[in-house]
Design an enzyme around this catalytic site. Structure first.
Site, short mmCIF file in Angstrom:
data_model
loop_
_atom_site.label_atom_id
_atom_site.label_comp_id
_atom_site.label_asym_id
_atom_site.label_seq_id
_atom_site.Cartn_x
_atom_site.Cartn_y
_atom_site.Cartn_z
N GLY A 1 0.76 -0.59 0.00
CA GLY A 1 -0.13 -0.02 0.17
C GLY A 1 0.90 1.10 -0.18
O GLY A 1 1.88 1.32 -0.40
N GLY A 2 0.24 2.53 0.77
CA GLY A 2 1.20 3.55 0.98
C GLY A 2 2.36 3.42 1.28
O GLY A 2 3.51 3.89 0.87
N GLY B 1 19.73 10.48 -33.74
CA GLY B 1 18.91 11.25 -32.17
C GLY B 1 19.53 10.92 -30.97
O GLY B 1 20.12 10.98 -29.88
N ALA B 2 19.90 8.79 -31.21
CA ALA B 2 21.17 8.25 -29.79
C ALA B 2 21.81 8.61 -29.89
O ALA B 2 22.38 8.82 -28.81
CB ALA B 2 20.81 7.07 -30.12
#
Length: 517
Positions: free
Chosen positions: A172-173, A407-408
């Protein structure tokens, strides 16, 4: 005047209660599963006699649901400071044998007080998570406690190293505090981490899911990428934590633990020349390059099971602590995809926070093509790499081993993205795209009309390859510092690191940039 013996006996009883807080039966059952107690974990972690406990006598008495009848020694969390390899460290360890290690108001306050102390002292914080979650009997107070811990995690982020160890349930949290730290280490057995368990998932969605599919260490390390390392057991988790700390400074204004007294080895490593295959299409293992590059072949890899097409981790080169980011040609040809971009960007930013120079080893054919990648947001995720490198002000040394396309090429820290020095091997290929792709674009009609299109394409590739991708072309345009023999790599990078350790990089004043998340 001597202290009243009764007072001494009372102190002794308090300490004995703390030592066996959960009861001998519970401690014995944990031992059968190979788990240490909360206190034993910290005793193992810290140097003998150096542990100084904070808040041993603190506990919250709640009068709801009969909780007042159940005393909670030290409120289920052991907190304190000690020394690890001669350096001060703060740590807390939740005790599942005391009220399930559930977090309540005092439990949270102890953790927050420890984190405040670590902030003021400028020392790392280690958290051993082993808790059933929020203390339901305390109602909203427990939720408030989690909020306070999260706030402190964020306050300390980028100030002192924070390492979370998941050594039991973390549901959970409770899972969000580890998620806000720098590194997460999880034990292979006896530990789970999730937001919603199998029953909740089935009730909400109708899906049948076993914990092994999403909550254990293997799932988090290889699928979700939520954790950084898997430990065999509690002792191994503490050992990994100590080793990780050996590469990190105490805080963001301190230098990493370099060993600058170590001389620089300027000798050539002829064996490095033999690592790269003759064919640019043949894969090799970048770990072999890293092993020859770093001191004692010791490389502390981070997230080794997630996004294996990118390798990241810590090492030393001639005594200088470095973060290494490397494409892995053996996996997906070393392409950058969504997961590897996230992995790389996060690691780069962590290095920058803690003043750790970055060495980038490049062999990348581009970003991963495909509908799933495009729909999954490869533009946004890939931009994280660009942002992380451009924003980093630490020394940045780049080595282009083979392919560096499109772009790499930029995303792997080219000179345009702020690399201080860029070296290239003679095998390097730097271009918008590979020679085959470039030829197909530029000579499409000529190839199509040829009697043998395949042979024509090969002829054109062989003829123009040097023009498309030669490292000397990039060097002629001042985009590369030098073209070097592979055998010179270790000495060149070692010298580059020493010369850039006092680098200055003034940036425009601002709160922070807006990284594409």
């Amino acid at each position: 005047m001597a202290i009243d013996p009764q007072l001494m006996e009372e102190l002794k009883r308090h300490r004995e209660t703390a030592a066996k807080a959960g009861g001998e039966d519970k401690l014995a059952k944990r031992a059968e599963k190979g788990q240490l107690s909360a206190r034993a974990r910290l005793e193992y972690f810290f140097e003998d006699g150096s542990f100084q406990e904070f808040g041993m006598h603190a506990q919250h008495t709640c009068h709801r649901f009969g909780l007042a009848d159940k005393p909670l020694p030290y409120d289920g969390v052991v907190c304190g400071t000690g020394y690890v390899n001669g350096r001060p460290v703060a740590a807390f360890s939740q005790d599942f044998t005391v009220g399930g290690g559930a977090l309540g108001r005092i439990h949270a306050k102890k953790i927050c007080d420890l984190m405040d102390y670590a902030h003021d002292a400028g020392i790392p914080v280690i958290g051993v998570n082993d808790s059933g979650g929020a203390r339901i009997q305390e109602g909203v107070d427990s939720l408030s406690g989690y909020g306070q811990v999260f706030f402190k995690n964020v306050l300390l982020s980028g100030v002192v190293p924070q390492i979370a160890i998941i050594a039991g349930p973390c549901a959970g949290g409770a899972a969000y505090s580890p998620a806000l730290t720098d590194f997460i280490i999880m034990t292979k057995d006896n530990a789970n981490m999730f937001i919603c368990g199998p029953d909740v998932i089935k009730a909400a969605t109708g899906e049948k899911a076993e914990l092994e599919q999403f909550a254990n260490a293997s799932a988090h390390a290889s699928v979700s990428g939520n954790i950084h390392m898997i430990a065999e057991d509690d002792q191994h988790a503490m050992d990994l934590t100590a080793e990780l700390l050996s590469f990190l400074p105490n805080n963001n204004i301190a230098d990493p633990p370099h060993n600058l007294e170590l001389g620089i080895d300027l000798a050539k490593d002829i064996g490095m020349n033999e690592l790269v295959p003759a064919s640019p299409k043949e894969a090799f293992d970048v770990h072999d390059v890293i092993g020859r590059l770093v001191d004692d072949e010791h490389f502390f890899e981070i997230m080794p099971d997630f996004a294996k097409n990118l390798v990241v981790g810590f090492a030393r080169i001639s005594g200088v602590v470095v973060g290494i980011v490397a494409n892995q040609p053996k996996v997906k040809a070393g392409t950058l995809d969504i997961d590897s971009s996230d992995k790389g960007a996060r690691f780069i930013r962590t290095c920058n926070i803690y003043n750790i120079p970055i060495v980038t080893l490049v062999d990348v054919p581009g970003f991963m093509p495909g509908l799933a990648q495009e729909r999954g947001g490869i533009i946004r995720h890939g931009a994280k790499m660009l942002f992380a490198y451009a924003a980093a002000t630490v020394p940045k040394i780049t080595l282009i081993m083979r392919k560096a396309y499109g772009g790499a090429y930029l995303a792997m820290c080219s000179s345009d993205m702020g690399a201080d020095l860029v070296f290239a091997w003679p095998t390097a290929e730097i271009a918008v795209m590979g020679p085959e792709g470039a030829v197909n674009v530029l000579f499409r009609r000529e190839i199509k009309e040829a009697a043998d299109p395949v042979a024509k394409q090969k002829e054109l590739v062989d003829h123009y390859k040097g023009e498309f991708a030669s490292p000397y072309q990039a060097a002629a345009n001042a985009m590369i510092t030098d073209v070097i023999e592979p055998s010179e790599t270790r000495s060149k990078i070692a010298l580059a690191l020493r010369s850039t350790l006092n680098k200055r990089d003034n940036r425009p004043p601002k709160k922070h940039g807006n990284i594409p998340l």
